[in-house]
Scaffold this motif. Sequence first.
Motif, PDB file in Angstrom:
ATOM      1  N   LYS A 128      10.494   7.913   5.003  1.00  0.00           N
ATOM      2  CA  LYS A 128      10.157   7.449   6.361  1.00  0.00           C
ATOM      3  C   LYS A 128       9.410   6.119   6.301  1.00  0.00           C
ATOM      4  O   LYS A 128       9.600   5.252   7.151  1.00  0.00           O
ATOM      5  CB  LYS A 128       9.311   8.510   7.072  1.00  0.00           C
ATOM      6  N   GLU A 129       8.558   5.966   5.286  1.00  0.00           N
ATOM      7  CA  GLU A 129       7.836   4.699   5.120  1.00  0.00           C
ATOM      8  C   GLU A 129       8.810   3.596   4.717  1.00  0.00           C
ATOM      9  O   GLU A 129       8.755   2.476   5.238  1.00  0.00           O
ATOM     10  CB  GLU A 129       6.759   4.862   4.031  1.00  0.00           C
TER      11      GLU A 129
ATOM     12  N   PRO B  26      -1.562  13.704   3.734  1.00  0.00           N
ATOM     13  CA  PRO B  26      -1.835  12.322   4.135  1.00  0.00           C
ATOM     14  C   PRO B  26      -0.879  11.866   5.237  1.00  0.00           C
ATOM     15  O   PRO B  26       0.247  12.351   5.326  1.00  0.00           O
ATOM     16  CB  PRO B  26      -1.593  11.529   2.854  1.00  0.00           C
ATOM     17  N   THR B  27      -1.341  10.929   6.082  1.00  0.00           N
ATOM     18  CA  THR B  27      -0.441  10.371   7.102  1.00  0.00           C
ATOM     19  C   THR B  27       0.616   9.523   6.391  1.00  0.00           C
ATOM     20  O   THR B  27       1.796   9.713   6.576  1.00  0.00           O
ATOM     21  CB  THR B  27      -1.217   9.506   8.107  1.00  0.00           C
ATOM     22  N   TYR B  28       0.142   8.588   5.565  1.00  0.00           N
ATOM     23  CA  TYR B  28       1.038   7.793   4.724  1.00  0.00           C
ATOM     24  C   TYR B  28       0.705   8.115   3.272  1.00  0.00           C
ATOM     25  O   TYR B  28      -0.451   8.423   2.963  1.00  0.00           O
ATOM     26  CB  TYR B  28       0.839   6.289   4.987  1.00  0.00           C
ATOM     27  N   THR B  29       1.704   8.023   2.390  1.00  0.00           N
ATOM     28  CA  THR B  29       1.492   8.384   0.988  1.00  0.00           C
ATOM     29  C   THR B  29       0.314   7.622   0.392  1.00  0.00           C
ATOM     30  O   THR B  29      -0.450   8.157  -0.395  1.00  0.00           O
ATOM     31  CB  THR B  29       2.758   8.096   0.160  1.00  0.00           C
TER      32      THR B  29
ATOM     33  N   TRP C  51       3.982  14.970   6.878  1.00  0.00           N
ATOM     34  CA  TRP C  51       3.325  14.758   8.166  1.00  0.00           C
ATOM     35  C   TRP C  51       4.194  13.856   9.040  1.00  0.00           C
ATOM     36  O   TRP C  51       4.857  12.945   8.536  1.00  0.00           O
ATOM     37  CB  TRP C  51       1.973  14.080   7.922  1.00  0.00           C
TER      38      TRP C  51
ATOM     39  N   LYS D 263       8.619  12.409   2.287  1.00  0.00           N
ATOM     40  CA  LYS D 263       7.508  11.680   2.903  1.00  0.00           C
ATOM     41  C   LYS D 263       7.782  10.169   2.852  1.00  0.00           C
ATOM     42  O   LYS D 263       7.642   9.458   3.843  1.00  0.00           O
ATOM     43  CB  LYS D 263       6.240  12.008   2.112  1.00  0.00           C
TER      44      LYS D 263
ATOM     45  N   GLY E  56       0.861   4.056  -3.011  1.00  0.00           N
ATOM     46  CA  GLY E  56       0.693   5.492  -2.779  1.00  0.00           C
ATOM     47  C   GLY E  56       1.788   6.291  -3.463  1.00  0.00           C
ATOM     48  O   GLY E  56       1.541   7.315  -4.106  1.00  0.00           O
ATOM     49  N   GLN E  57       3.036   5.799  -3.340  1.00  0.00           N
ATOM     50  CA  GLN E  57       4.154   6.477  -4.010  1.00  0.00           C
ATOM     51  C   GLN E  57       3.965   6.424  -5.527  1.00  0.00           C
ATOM     52  O   GLN E  57       4.205   7.408  -6.227  1.00  0.00           O
ATOM     53  CB  GLN E  57       5.475   5.801  -3.638  1.00  0.00           C
TER      54      GLN E  57
ATOM     55  N   VAL F 156       1.460   9.053  -6.826  1.00  0.00           N
ATOM     56  CA  VAL F 156       2.003  10.410  -6.895  1.00  0.00           C
ATOM     57  C   VAL F 156       2.962  10.536  -8.080  1.00  0.00           C
ATOM     58  O   VAL F 156       2.883  11.483  -8.872  1.00  0.00           O
ATOM     59  CB  VAL F 156       2.736  10.772  -5.580  1.00  0.00           C
TER      60      VAL F 156
ATOM     61  N   LEU G 278       7.839  14.308  -2.245  1.00  0.00           N
ATOM     62  CA  LEU G 278       7.448  12.904  -2.138  1.00  0.00           C
ATOM     63  C   LEU G 278       8.534  12.100  -1.429  1.00  0.00           C
ATOM     64  O   LEU G 278       8.248  11.293  -0.546  1.00  0.00           O
ATOM     65  CB  LEU G 278       7.193  12.290  -3.520  1.00  0.00           C
TER      66      LEU G 278
ATOM     67  N   LEU H 108       0.829  -1.211   0.000  1.00  0.00           N
ATOM     68  CA  LEU H 108       0.000   0.000   0.000  1.00  0.00           C
ATOM     69  C   LEU H 108       0.860   1.256   0.000  1.00  0.00           C
ATOM     70  O   LEU H 108       0.569   2.222  -0.719  1.00  0.00           O
ATOM     71  CB  LEU H 108      -0.938  -0.013   1.211  1.00  0.00           C
ATOM     72  N   ASP H 109       1.926   1.255   0.804  1.00  0.00           N
ATOM     73  CA  ASP H 109       2.847   2.402   0.796  1.00  0.00           C
ATOM     74  C   ASP H 109       3.396   2.621  -0.619  1.00  0.00           C
ATOM     75  O   ASP H 109       3.456   3.750  -1.116  1.00  0.00           O
ATOM     76  CB  ASP H 109       4.035   2.147   1.729  1.00  0.00           C
TER      77      ASP H 109
END
Lengths: 239, 204
Positions: free
Chosen positions: A123-124, B66-69, B103, A120, A49-50, A53, A117, A45-46
Amino acid sequence: MTVTAGSAAALALGDDALVLSHRLGEWAGKAPVLEEEVALANIALDLLGQARVLLSMAGDEDELAYLREERAFRNLQLVEQPNGDFAHTIARQLYFSTYQRLLYAELAAGDGEFAPLAAKAVKEVTYHQDHAEQWTLRLGDGTAESHQRMRRACEALWRYTGEMFQPVEGVDVNWSDLETSWLESVSAVLRRATLDVPEGPRSGAWTAGAGRQGLHTEPFGRMLAEMQHLHRSHPGASW
Amino acid sequence: MVTRTTPIEEEATLLGEETTVLEEELRRLAGSVPDPELPVLSLEELGVLRAVHVRGGGAVEVELTPTYTGCPAVEAMSADIARVLHEHGVPQVTVQTVLSPAWTTDDISDEGRRKLREFGIAPPRTQRATGPVPISLGPTRTAARAPDRMADAPPDASLEADPVRCPHCGSADTELLSRFSSTACKALRRCLSCREPFDHFKEL
């Protein structure tokens, strides 16, 4: 389709994330334990999301994901490799998440178009790398069987790792420094896991290396067929 | 990426003057929207509402991070914000997703942390340095046989200095079951004192 350097770079990085996300999603329903089922889906899922974007920076995300032919994808061959056994998935995660964390950390430190991006996502991705490292240690330094399988997986995927450091036009980082850091990081984890650093070649003959140019390995076509099937069969369908 | 607009039903009566007061009021309204996955928290307490701008012609632009992308709740949040502002007479609402500055769990307010704990979720620890806190599984076979061989393993000092407490009994004696849990933002832990499993909003 003509693409600028910026959107070509967004495609390369976005396709890496999209394709690996789909591969990890294939574990849903058949991961070894429930916790891993959840972990791999979360990592997928992470990455998705990337990918959204990044692909949106290059064009329409749905068209790019669902309507491109195999040769138009710019992802690394590493991320399209089949899941194999759990050790293969973990080896692929170790190699890719280490690469992605180092790359995103560099991009986040700059002021280019990918900086927001990357800041953000890094960190994930740090959690993804931690997950891969913990499992590499556990499998490599586990039973004779798990050690053997982890060794086999690390060796099998090694030849796909040189391609990661081919410069991508529009991505302003020092690729050779990135490769040095990657080798140091991965080697340290493998040694702690009582595994030998594979000795096979990472570039040149008998290695992978043309994913960024649109050449992919055989399993990728079948993966794309599954990923794109619904969208192509029912154009414009929605929930 | 996520953009939602309500149809313009009437001519806007909002003025460009004194936007600060109006924007504050609209921000309060937007911020009071509950998080779709953790309804005990408002978006303001979660720290994802970045700004509310009143544009000309009654259009209001909301910036959300968003908290997570890949957080799938962003679309529900955007729809909820648009609905609430619409109900309060704003004819046109645009919700934009912004990524920068990223965030972090430090953006969750003290009140938000208290509510999480009451809800049975251990709140994230405040971070001194950026990035996740190193955590590890139990020792591997080699480490169990010869602990000194693992001297190069990352230390768990930060974890010991500030343990994740059980939201039920408050015990600091808890262990990690899985670093990924029911949603991307949580890890699964277990309390060794009261034996209850619980979610931990992990540091990001």
